[in-house]
Design a protein around this motif. Structure first.
Motif, PDB file in Angstrom:
ATOM      1  N   GLN A  28       0.832  -1.200   0.000  1.00  0.00           N
ATOM      2  CA  GLN A  28       0.000   0.000   0.000  1.00  0.00           C
ATOM      3  C   GLN A  28       0.868   1.251   0.000  1.00  0.00           C
ATOM      4  OE1 GLN A  28      -3.536   0.288   1.093  1.00  0.00           O
ATOM      5  NE2 GLN A  28      -4.003  -1.817   1.660  1.00  0.00           N
ATOM      6  N   ARG A  29       1.884   1.222   0.816  1.00  0.00           N
ATOM      7  CA  ARG A  29       2.729   2.416   0.904  1.00  0.00           C
ATOM      8  C   ARG A  29       3.436   2.665  -0.414  1.00  0.00           C
ATOM      9  NH1 ARG A  29       4.475   1.997   7.337  1.00  0.00           N
ATOM     10  NH2 ARG A  29       2.373   2.604   7.989  1.00  0.00           N
ATOM     11  N   GLY A  45      -6.727  15.207  -0.881  1.00  0.00           N
ATOM     12  CA  GLY A  45      -6.765  13.911  -0.229  1.00  0.00           C
ATOM     13  C   GLY A  45      -7.720  12.974  -0.934  1.00  0.00           C
ATOM     14  N   ALA A  46      -8.911  13.457  -1.234  1.00  0.00           N
ATOM     15  CA  ALA A  46      -9.927  12.606  -1.847  1.00  0.00           C
ATOM     16  C   ALA A  46      -9.461  12.086  -3.209  1.00  0.00           C
ATOM     17  CB  ALA A  46     -11.226  13.381  -1.997  1.00  0.00           C
ATOM     18  N   GLU A  47      -8.805  12.948  -3.979  1.00  0.00           N
ATOM     19  CA  GLU A  47      -8.308  12.516  -5.277  1.00  0.00           C
ATOM     20  C   GLU A  47      -7.283  11.398  -5.116  1.00  0.00           C
ATOM     21  OE1 GLU A  47      -8.711  16.802  -7.625  1.00  0.00           O
ATOM     22  OE2 GLU A  47      -6.790  16.150  -6.780  1.00  0.00           O
ATOM     23  N   LEU A  48      -6.390  11.578  -4.168  1.00  0.00           N
ATOM     24  CA  LEU A  48      -5.371  10.558  -3.952  1.00  0.00           C
ATOM     25  C   LEU A  48      -6.015   9.246  -3.531  1.00  0.00           C
ATOM     26  CD1 LEU A  48      -2.692  12.741  -2.163  1.00  0.00           C
ATOM     27  CD2 LEU A  48      -2.603  11.813  -4.472  1.00  0.00           C
ATOM     28  N   VAL A  49      -6.990   9.313  -2.658  1.00  0.00           N
ATOM     29  CA  VAL A  49      -7.674   8.092  -2.234  1.00  0.00           C
ATOM     30  C   VAL A  49      -8.229   7.379  -3.449  1.00  0.00           C
ATOM     31  CG1 VAL A  49      -9.680   7.187  -1.015  1.00  0.00           C
ATOM     32  CG2 VAL A  49      -8.239   8.910   0.074  1.00  0.00           C
ATOM     33  N   GLU A  50      -8.880   8.130  -4.310  1.00  0.00           N
ATOM     34  CA  GLU A  50      -9.502   7.509  -5.475  1.00  0.00           C
ATOM     35  C   GLU A  50      -8.465   6.869  -6.377  1.00  0.00           C
ATOM     36  OE1 GLU A  50     -12.797   8.508  -8.897  1.00  0.00           O
ATOM     37  OE2 GLU A  50     -12.517   9.769  -7.119  1.00  0.00           O
ATOM     38  N   ARG A  51      -7.377   7.571  -6.622  1.00  0.00           N
ATOM     39  CA  ARG A  51      -6.352   7.018  -7.517  1.00  0.00           C
ATOM     40  C   ARG A  51      -5.712   5.782  -6.921  1.00  0.00           C
ATOM     41  NH1 ARG A  51      -3.598  12.782  -9.001  1.00  0.00           N
ATOM     42  NH2 ARG A  51      -5.550  13.750  -9.669  1.00  0.00           N
ATOM     43  N   VAL A  52      -5.498   5.807  -5.622  1.00  0.00           N
ATOM     44  CA  VAL A  52      -4.918   4.630  -4.978  1.00  0.00           C
ATOM     45  C   VAL A  52      -5.862   3.453  -5.140  1.00  0.00           C
ATOM     46  CG1 VAL A  52      -4.337   3.606  -2.749  1.00  0.00           C
ATOM     47  CG2 VAL A  52      -3.492   5.879  -3.333  1.00  0.00           C
ATOM     48  N   ARG A  53      -7.152   3.704  -5.015  1.00  0.00           N
ATOM     49  CA  ARG A  53      -8.126   2.610  -5.117  1.00  0.00           C
ATOM     50  C   ARG A  53      -8.195   2.043  -6.526  1.00  0.00           C
ATOM     51  NH1 ARG A  53     -12.333   3.364  -0.420  1.00  0.00           N
ATOM     52  NH2 ARG A  53     -12.877   1.264  -1.058  1.00  0.00           N
ATOM     53  N   ASP A  56      -5.458  -0.417  -6.161  1.00  0.00           N
ATOM     54  CA  ASP A  56      -5.728  -1.421  -5.134  1.00  0.00           C
ATOM     55  C   ASP A  56      -7.083  -1.112  -4.500  1.00  0.00           C
ATOM     56  OD1 ASP A  56      -6.007  -3.006  -2.964  1.00  0.00           O
ATOM     57  OD2 ASP A  56      -4.110  -2.473  -2.012  1.00  0.00           O
ATOM     58  N   PRO A  57      -8.126  -1.721  -5.055  1.00  0.00           N
ATOM     59  CA  PRO A  57      -9.491  -1.418  -4.619  1.00  0.00           C
ATOM     60  C   PRO A  57      -9.736  -1.727  -3.146  1.00  0.00           C
ATOM     61  CG  PRO A  57      -9.493  -2.628  -6.690  1.00  0.00           C
ATOM     62  CD  PRO A  57      -8.100  -2.682  -6.163  1.00  0.00           C
ATOM     63  N   SER A  58      -8.864  -2.503  -2.549  1.00  0.00           N
ATOM     64  CA  SER A  58      -9.097  -2.833  -1.144  1.00  0.00           C
ATOM     65  C   SER A  58      -8.608  -1.726  -0.209  1.00  0.00           C
ATOM     66  CB  SER A  58      -8.392  -4.152  -0.801  1.00  0.00           C
ATOM     67  OG  SER A  58      -6.997  -3.937  -0.719  1.00  0.00           O
ATOM     68  N   ALA A  59      -7.892  -0.760  -0.753  1.00  0.00           N
ATOM     69  CA  ALA A  59      -7.368   0.315   0.095  1.00  0.00           C
ATOM     70  C   ALA A  59      -8.512   1.164   0.643  1.00  0.00           C
ATOM     71  CB  ALA A  59      -6.403   1.176  -0.703  1.00  0.00           C
ATOM     72  N   THR A  60      -8.367   1.603   1.853  1.00  0.00           N
ATOM     73  CA  THR A  60      -9.406   2.416   2.484  1.00  0.00           C
ATOM     74  C   THR A  60      -8.875   3.828   2.750  1.00  0.00           C
ATOM     75  OG1 THR A  60      -8.692   1.678   4.655  1.00  0.00           O
ATOM     76  CG2 THR A  60     -10.498   0.460   3.621  1.00  0.00           C
ATOM     77  N   ARG A  66      -3.546   7.960   6.705  1.00  0.00           N
ATOM     78  CA  ARG A  66      -2.507   7.667   7.699  1.00  0.00           C
ATOM     79  C   ARG A  66      -1.144   7.613   7.034  1.00  0.00           C
ATOM     80  NH1 ARG A  66      -6.162   4.077  11.627  1.00  0.00           N
ATOM     81  NH2 ARG A  66      -6.399   2.733   9.830  1.00  0.00           N
ATOM     82  N   THR A  67      -1.082   7.077   5.834  1.00  0.00           N
ATOM     83  CA  THR A  67       0.193   7.009   5.129  1.00  0.00           C
ATOM     84  C   THR A  67       0.666   8.408   4.738  1.00  0.00           C
ATOM     85  OG1 THR A  67      -0.327   4.825   4.302  1.00  0.00           O
ATOM     86  CG2 THR A  67       1.392   6.031   3.148  1.00  0.00           C
ATOM     87  N   LEU A  68      -0.269   9.239   4.309  1.00  0.00           N
ATOM     88  CA  LEU A  68       0.116  10.601   3.957  1.00  0.00           C
ATOM     89  C   LEU A  68       0.682  11.323   5.180  1.00  0.00           C
ATOM     90  CD1 LEU A  68      -2.885  11.518   1.634  1.00  0.00           C
ATOM     91  CD2 LEU A  68      -0.496  11.226   0.962  1.00  0.00           C
TER      92      LEU A  68
END
Lengths: 151, 151
Positions: A28-29, A45-53, A56-60, A66-68
């Motif tokens: 994840q990191r 933040g929200a954009e980053l969350v979406e791109r990470v998902r 990896d769709p399991s990322a929350t 917390r990683t940021l």
DNA sequence: ATGCTTATTGCAACGTGTTGCGATAGACTT
DNA sequence: AAGTCTATCGCAACACGTTGCAATAAGCAT
């Protein structure tokens, strides 16, 4: 072909820093760092969350935020708040800079260290404060909008 | 004894401004203005909501926030975002000012127009921007904390 | 390889603020 | 005083972030 992280040096620095603190390196990191590097300008933040998902769709959200926070603690990332209060993140590799938001046309302009120097000097002179350029986020009217208003 | 609003002049100005725009004067708005005037320093949105609910438990957050937005539109109130991104409101009657947050000791300091003048000039000189003092919210190290760090 | 320790994750709930919508109630007209 | 128009209200749901806790899994030792 294995997915090669675009940030070899960065990743290694990060792994070393974590190990030293008894912390761990996870997929994840890696993904979050990659995403942050890829959206190198500024991302909320929200954009980053979406791109990470997307990777990896399991990322929350909690994990991403917390990683940021962790990356900020390690001095690898920064965040500041836009005029609407939302968070905006960028990698520290980008040179330190401030932000200017025009309330007339909505334009956003960056403020590099050289341009900011006289401003920071003025702040210190007037207040004794030494201000953080990275947290400097001004709102006002840009030159063009001021000219418009006069016209 | 009837509860006398502490802000006769303000209330009247507000009523007139609303009427002119075809908008309405309500008990809730009276209460919100009173609360804002009473907490004349700075109060976060959530604090204001809570205080309003003490006077009128039926009030809801949406109403309070919408009224605060309205007061800003009318130029009667202002808000800015603290270093954590939370909103802070104050009445415009208070002279326009900026804010300085020390990341060392957490102190918050106000920046009045006179002290800010050279800073605003420096901003205009460096960028062409004319910055809004009321939205100026800097983070950095105050003089005392800088001295500590050197020690 | 297996087991141990504990950092990290996902979940669920919360806090702050925003938005859409139907119901309420100001203000104005007659 | 009654009716009309529509601004405002309360509600419910949403968006962005944060936090506590139990389950998982990373990294180390054997």
């Amino acid at each position: 072909m294995a997915k090669v992280t675009a940030n070899q040096g960065l990743t290694e620095r990060l792994q070393a820093a974590l190990k030293e603190r008894g912390q761990r390196w996870t997929d994840q990191r890696q993904i979050i760092v990659d995403v942050l590097a890829a959206s190198d300008g500024h991302a909320t933040g929200a954009e980053l969350v979406e791109r990470v998902r997307q990777d990896d769709p399991s990322a929350t959200p909690s994990t991403v935020y917390r990683t940021l926070d962790l990356l900020e603690e390690l001095g690898l990332a920064r965040h500041h708040h836009g005029p609407d209060g939302r968070e905006t993140y960028h990698l520290e590799e980008t040179t330190e800079h401030g932000h200017l938001h025009c309330r007339g046309c909505g334009a956003e302009q960056e403020l590099d260290a050289a341009a900011a120097a006289p401003i920071l000097r003025a702040i210190t002179g007037a207040t004794g404060f030494s201000a953080d350029l990275d947290h400097l986020s001004l709102q006002g009217l840009c030159a063009a909008c001021r000219a418009d208003q006069k016209g």
